[in-house]
Write a protein that holds these residues in place. Structure first.
Motif, PDB file in Angstrom:
ATOM      1  N   HIS A  22      -0.309  -5.863   4.437  1.00 25.51           N
ATOM      2  CA  HIS A  22       0.444  -7.109   4.546  1.00 25.51           C
ATOM      3  C   HIS A  22      -0.192  -8.205   3.682  1.00 25.51           C
ATOM      4  N   GLU A  23      -1.505  -8.316   3.792  1.00 27.54           N
ATOM      5  CA  GLU A  23      -2.190  -9.359   3.014  1.00 27.54           C
ATOM      6  C   GLU A  23      -2.071  -9.107   1.517  1.00 27.54           C
ATOM      7  N   SER A  24      -2.162  -7.854   1.115  1.00 27.70           N
ATOM      8  CA  SER A  24      -2.018  -7.532  -0.310  1.00 27.70           C
ATOM      9  C   SER A  24      -0.635  -7.922  -0.802  1.00 27.70           C
ATOM     10  N   ALA A  25       0.372  -7.553  -0.021  1.00 23.94           N
ATOM     11  CA  ALA A  25       1.742  -7.849  -0.436  1.00 23.94           C
ATOM     12  C   ALA A  25       1.939  -9.354  -0.580  1.00 23.94           C
ATOM     13  N   LYS A  26       1.398 -10.108   0.376  1.00 25.44           N
ATOM     14  CA  LYS A  26       1.581 -11.564   0.330  1.00 25.44           C
ATOM     15  C   LYS A  26       0.857 -12.171  -0.869  1.00 25.44           C
ATOM     16  N   LEU A  27      -0.370 -11.716  -1.095  1.00 27.35           N
ATOM     17  CA  LEU A  27      -1.110 -12.243  -2.259  1.00 27.35           C
ATOM     18  C   LEU A  27      -0.355 -11.926  -3.548  1.00 27.35           C
ATOM     19  N   GLY A  28       0.156 -10.708  -3.630  1.00 26.65           N
ATOM     20  CA  GLY A  28       0.918 -10.333  -4.817  1.00 26.65           C
ATOM     21  C   GLY A  28       2.120 -11.247  -5.019  1.00 26.65           C
ATOM     22  N   MET A  29       2.805 -11.541  -3.915  1.00 23.89           N
ATOM     23  CA  MET A  29       3.987 -12.400  -4.026  1.00 23.89           C
ATOM     24  C   MET A  29       3.605 -13.805  -4.461  1.00 23.89           C
ATOM     25  N   TRP A  30       2.544 -14.339  -3.897  1.00 25.30           N
ATOM     26  CA  TRP A  30       2.119 -15.695  -4.291  1.00 25.30           C
ATOM     27  C   TRP A  30       1.759 -15.733  -5.770  1.00 25.30           C
ATOM     28  N   LEU A  31       1.094 -14.698  -6.245  1.00 28.39           N
ATOM     29  CA  LEU A  31       0.749 -14.669  -7.676  1.00 28.39           C
ATOM     30  C   LEU A  31       2.011 -14.609  -8.525  1.00 28.39           C
ATOM     31  N   PHE A  32       2.990 -13.828  -8.048  1.00 26.70           N
ATOM     32  CA  PHE A  32       4.247 -13.758  -8.783  1.00 26.70           C
ATOM     33  C   PHE A  32       4.922 -15.131  -8.822  1.00 26.70           C
ATOM     34  N   LEU A  33       4.845 -15.851  -7.691  1.00 25.59           N
ATOM     35  CA  LEU A  33       5.467 -17.179  -7.655  1.00 25.59           C
ATOM     36  C   LEU A  33       4.767 -18.127  -8.639  1.00 25.59           C
ATOM     37  N   VAL A  34       3.460 -17.958  -8.786  1.00 21.13           N
ATOM     38  CA  VAL A  34       2.741 -18.772  -9.778  1.00 21.13           C
ATOM     39  C   VAL A  34       3.314 -18.524 -11.171  1.00 21.13           C
ATOM     40  N   THR A  35       3.578 -17.245 -11.480  1.00 22.25           N
ATOM     41  CA  THR A  35       4.119 -16.964 -12.813  1.00 22.25           C
ATOM     42  C   THR A  35       5.520 -17.555 -12.961  1.00 22.25           C
ATOM     43  N   GLU A  36       6.276 -17.590 -11.868  1.00 26.26           N
ATOM     44  CA  GLU A  36       7.614 -18.189 -11.928  1.00 26.26           C
ATOM     45  C   GLU A  36       7.519 -19.679 -12.246  1.00 26.26           C
ATOM     46  N   ILE A  37       6.564 -20.340 -11.582  1.00 21.86           N
ATOM     47  CA  ILE A  37       6.413 -21.774 -11.819  1.00 21.86           C
ATOM     48  C   ILE A  37       6.028 -22.022 -13.271  1.00 21.86           C
ATOM     49  N   LEU A  38       5.163 -21.147 -13.814  1.00 23.13           N
ATOM     50  CA  LEU A  38       4.772 -21.315 -15.217  1.00 23.13           C
ATOM     51  C   LEU A  38       5.931 -21.048 -16.158  1.00 23.13           C
ATOM     52  N   LEU A  39       6.800 -20.110 -15.775  1.00 19.35           N
ATOM     53  CA  LEU A  39       7.980 -19.846 -16.590  1.00 19.35           C
ATOM     54  C   LEU A  39       8.829 -21.110 -16.682  1.00 19.35           C
ATOM     55  N   PHE A  40       9.076 -21.730 -15.525  1.00 19.48           N
ATOM     56  CA  PHE A  40       9.814 -22.988 -15.542  1.00 19.48           C
ATOM     57  C   PHE A  40       8.974 -24.086 -16.191  1.00 19.48           C
ATOM     58  N   GLY A  41       7.649 -23.939 -16.119  1.00 19.24           N
ATOM     59  CA  GLY A  41       6.756 -24.954 -16.673  1.00 19.24           C
ATOM     60  C   GLY A  41       7.042 -25.238 -18.134  1.00 19.24           C
ATOM     61  N   GLY A  42       7.359 -24.180 -18.896  1.00 21.43           N
ATOM     62  CA  GLY A  42       7.696 -24.385 -20.303  1.00 21.43           C
ATOM     63  C   GLY A  42       8.887 -25.321 -20.443  1.00 21.43           C
ATOM     64  N   LEU A  43       9.877 -25.132 -19.570  1.00 22.90           N
ATOM     65  CA  LEU A  43      11.074 -25.970 -19.646  1.00 22.90           C
ATOM     66  C   LEU A  43      10.771 -27.395 -19.181  1.00 22.90           C
ATOM     67  N   PHE A  44       9.967 -27.522 -18.128  1.00 25.00           N
ATOM     68  CA  PHE A  44       9.583 -28.867 -17.685  1.00 25.00           C
ATOM     69  C   PHE A  44       8.852 -29.605 -18.801  1.00 25.00           C
ATOM     70  N   CYS A  45       8.037 -28.832 -19.531  1.00 25.90           N
ATOM     71  CA  CYS A  45       7.285 -29.394 -20.646  1.00 25.90           C
ATOM     72  C   CYS A  45       8.245 -29.894 -21.739  1.00 25.90           C
ATOM     73  N   ALA A  46       9.223 -29.059 -22.071  1.00 20.17           N
ATOM     74  CA  ALA A  46      10.211 -29.467 -23.077  1.00 20.17           C
ATOM     75  C   ALA A  46      10.956 -30.702 -22.597  1.00 20.17           C
ATOM     76  N   TYR A  47      11.308 -30.716 -21.312  1.00 16.92           N
ATOM     77  CA  TYR A  47      11.979 -31.881 -20.735  1.00 16.92           C
ATOM     78  C   TYR A  47      11.134 -33.131 -20.946  1.00 16.92           C
ATOM     79  N   ALA A  48       9.847 -33.046 -20.604  1.00 13.37           N
ATOM     80  CA  ALA A  48       8.967 -34.224 -20.698  1.00 13.37           C
ATOM     81  C   ALA A  48       8.874 -34.715 -22.138  1.00 13.37           C
ATOM     82  N   VAL A  49       8.732 -33.766 -23.067  1.00  9.03           N
ATOM     83  CA  VAL A  49       8.577 -34.155 -24.474  1.00  9.03           C
ATOM     84  C   VAL A  49       9.821 -34.902 -24.960  1.00  9.03           C
TER      85      VAL A  49
END
Lengths: 215, 544
Positions: A22-49
């Motif tokens: 259970h803990e492994s699965a949750k950690l994996g999911m949280w890490l995946f969510l971090v990558t999702e935020i970074l994916l959107f991060g590129g767009l947020f960055c373009a927005y800011a610029v």
């Protein structure tokens, strides 16, 4: 499902106990969510610029967005996050039928979001408020208003894609719940789907003010 | 004499092609990746030979300028995205990581298999791009040219995008595995340094790759829909593309080199028979390099028109990376000091790494220095520098690792004699190829040009001859490694007398890695305390 004391059926062979799995699965999911935020991060960055470069154009262009529809969608998504969380709570108490109902409610709310999005999109396409070189609307003063709509469509489009994926995942765990795959002992997939859904909700909560509200 | 490896090994059980293609065993997936990256390496290597052949003498030699542009682009893209980034983490890392920490598998075996298939799909898309006309932008796909080029940029960037997912999933899997699946007694500071290196690499993989993903999506959208984000004619900014690209691609340099450094730590300690010097410093320097790697991307853009202040800040930050890198080098040297060094094939690669990576690292300081970089920017000096880091660093480490773990992976020993010969030839060929390029670059030879003035001829010719020497080394290596499958000696479980965990199980290991879950009672490098006769006796049989 057989829940033998030392080796329940859901426990994969390479884990020592359900807790580790259970803990492994949750950690994996949280890490995946971090990558999702970074994916959107590129767009947020373009927005800011581009917002920094063309503040007036952004101000003028953002008025083309429908705050009422965006607002309703915000409420719809937040509500869907609540139903998702309640579904997990129901499973923790072994109340399977309400859990299925709540997952179904989440799905319906997600489709309401997409339907409203569809009306917004088709209105903009009709007016020619399109991204990049397809932009032919004349009502927005300032240089390069197409950039605002490029960013709008990319951010909301990528978000919409995530809503679709989320609906697929929620639909899958809903069917599995209805078939009795989960109980208070094992409900990890539902919880992970919930985490993902909260992220989709949260990203919208950032998109809505940035695109619709900030003047 | 028993001339067959153990019957109960992951290689034999279960058997059949389907059992391999649907496997969830990290060892088999590692082998599958190894096949994939080696194929990519051959493709990229042939392209490299074509580049060097064109540059053998001034003037048009073999290709038109357009074809030449495509060849160097494909060489770069294939080598970076298909070979070097997945090479150590996905191939060797997958194989050894669970063994090193005493786990039965990685945390998410199914996801692991999925990431291999994603790698295959990405490779197919990238190869499609090659056969559909190839790309001429350079592997960096810089805008605005890449949005206008009529070549198959869209397919190639889509391929790189897909490959990015594979990299993210591998990194994610490794982080969770290290956090949650260590065997009892395997504390963080009893982990082999290879594990620290893979862990730091995984952090970069999941933090940097998504940004490349969205950047490539933006590039594709720019080409398909003209969104105008990177197009200056539409109010966009091509330099923004460079920022996005290098925010990934500079950390990606450390995806390439950090796992290599992990291998070197294992090799130096094992073949010096000494406790690694400064274990914690080496461990933390991996993490430090991973974090600093995110702060230095602007040094690729000193002449791009970013602000001078930004350039100065990036220059200063770039120098900081030299500190953890230096820590590693000096700790390895200190480990070897007064050690019983055995010059086996893997150790020869480790020593090659120390030489070439040091040259690569020090010339990086030249390029990180703002004023010097303005002169050296986009010259062969840069080409030489990154080949010293990527080939002299990563590939040397990869080859060292492949030779080191070969008996563990396949239960066979290769010819140690030919191994050493090949290692020396590759080292000589490598320096012959790339050292002249430092000189060429400092004399002003620009990179990516298909022609040059006659003054550069002798250096270019030397470099081309070097590339053939290196190829001979690789061919010898391929020959004795393939031969080892049928004729190799049976090495025993621990041919090198190493103390790390993977050598305590059989070679090759059973499907579940260890017969019983290991209990870890000592560190992986406690050679000083454990100069037990058993390990020394075993050592005598392995290294001839």
């Amino acid at each position: 499902m057989s829940v033998a004391a030392d080796h329940p059926a859901f426990l994969q062979h390479h884990f020592a106990d359900p807790r580790q799995q259970h803990e492994s699965a949750k950690l994996g999911m949280w890490l995946f969510l971090v990558t999702e935020i970074l994916l959107f991060g590129g767009l947020f960055c373009a927005y800011a610029v581009y917002r920094a470069w063309y503040p007036e154009m952004f101000y003028n262009a953002h008025k083309a967005l429908d705050v009422l529809m965006g607002g309703i969608n915000t409420v719809v998504l937040i509500t869907s996050s609540v139903t998702m969380a309640l579904a997990i709570r129901s499973l923790q108490r072994d109340r399977r039928r309400p859990a299925v109902g709540l997952l179904l409610a989440t799905l319906l709310l997600a489709s309401v979001f997409l339907v409203i999005k569809y009306f917004e999109y088709s209105h903009k396409i009709h007016l020619g408020q399109l991204p990049g070189k397809y932009y032919h609307f004349t009502g927005v003063p300032g240089t390069n208003p197409h950039i605002f709509f490029s960013i709008y469509f990319m951010m909301t489009g990528l978000h919409g894609l995530h809503v679709l994926v989320g609906m697929g995942v929620i639909g899958w765990v809903m069917v599995r719940t209805a078939r009795g795959a989960y109980s208070h002992v094992y409900y990890t997939p539902v919880e992970l789907a919930g985490l993902y859904w909260h992220l989709v909700d949260m990203i919208w909560i950032f998109l809505f003010p940035l695109l619709y509200l900030i003047g | 004499m028993d001339n067959q490896p153990p019957v109960h090994s992951y290689l034999r059980e279960p058997s059949g092609l389907k059992s391999w293609l649907l496997t969830r065993d990290h060892k088999r997936i590692g082998v599958l990746y190894l096949i994939g990256i080696m194929t990519a390496f051959v493709i990229g290597g042939v392209l490299a030979l074509m580049i060097r052949l064109e540059l053998l003498r001034p003037g048009p030699t073999l290709f038109t300028p357009d074809t030449y542009n495509k060849i160097f682009t494909l060489h770069g893209a294939v080598m970076i995205f298909l070979f070097i980034i997945p090479s150590i983490p996905a191939a060797l890392g997958n194989f050894v990581l669970p063994l090193l920490i005493g786990a039965k598998d990685v945390a998410f075996p199914r996801l692991n298999l999925a990431s291999w298939y994603i790698y295959v799909v990405g490779t197919v898309v990238a190869l499609y791009s090659i056969f559909a006309g190839a790309v001429d932008t350079g592997w960096t796909f810089y805008t605005p040219y890449s949005t206008q080029s009529t070549t198959t940029v869209t397919a190639m960037t889509l391929g790189a995008f897909i490959l990015g997912f594979s990299s993210i999933l591998t990194g994610l899997n490794f982080i969770v595995t290290v956090h949650k699946l260590r065997a009892p007694g395997m504390t963080w500071f009893r982990m082999p340094l290879m594990v620290w290196a893979l862990y730091a690499t995984a952090v970069i993989q999941i933090l940097a790759t998504p940004v490349l993903g969205i950047t490539l999506v933006l590039l594709i959208l720019e080409r398909l829909f003209g969104i105008g984000i990177f197009d200056p004619a539409m109010g966009g900014d091509p330099v923004l593309y460079q920022h996005f690209f290098w925010f990934y691609s500079h950390p990606a340099v450390y995806i390439m080199i950090l796992p290599g450094m992990g291998i070197i730590s294992e090799l130096i300690s094992t073949f010096s028979r000494k406790t690694i010097f400064g274990y914690r410093f080496i461990a933390f320097s991996s993490v430090a390099i991973a974090l600093l790697g995110f702060l230095v991307w602007g040094h690729h853009m000193f002449v791009s028109g970013q602000s001078e202040l930004a350039s100065m800040v990036f220059s200063a930050l770039t120098f900081l990376v030299a500190i953890p890198s230096g820590i590693k080098i000096f700790n390895w040297l200190a480990t070897m000091y007064k050690g019983q060094i055995s010059f086996t094939t893997p150790m020869l690669y480790a020593l090659s790494f120390l030489c070439t990576f040091t040259v690569g690292g020090l010339t990086g300081i030249f390029l990180g220095t703002l004023s010097v970089d303005v002169h050296l920017h986009d010259t062969y000096f840069v080409v030489a520098h990154f080949h010293y880091v990527m080939v002299g660093g990563t590939v040397m480490a990869l080859l060292g690792g492949v030779h080191y773990w070969w008996p563990k992976m396949f239960g066979r020993m290769y010819s140690e004699f030919w191994g050493r010969i090949a290692a020396i030839i590759i080292f000589v060929g490598f320096n012959l190829t790339f050292f002249p390029q430092f000189v060429l670059g400092s004399q002003g030879m620009p990179r990516r040009y298909f022609d040059y003035i006659p003054e550069y001829h002798s250096l270019h010719a030397t470099s081309t001859v070097g590339s053939w020497v290196m190829t001979i080394g690789f061919l010898i290596m391929a020959a004795y490694l393939i031969r080892s499958f049928s004729h190799g000696a049976i090495p025993g479980d621990n041919p090198w007398g190493s103390l790390s965990l993977e050598w305590t199980t059989t070679s090759p290991p059973p499907t579940e890695n260890f017969a019983v879950t290991p209990q870890i009672t000592h560190g992986p490098y406690d050679y000083d305390q454990m100069t037990a006769a058993s390990t020394l006796a075993r050592h005598g049989t392995g290294a001839r």
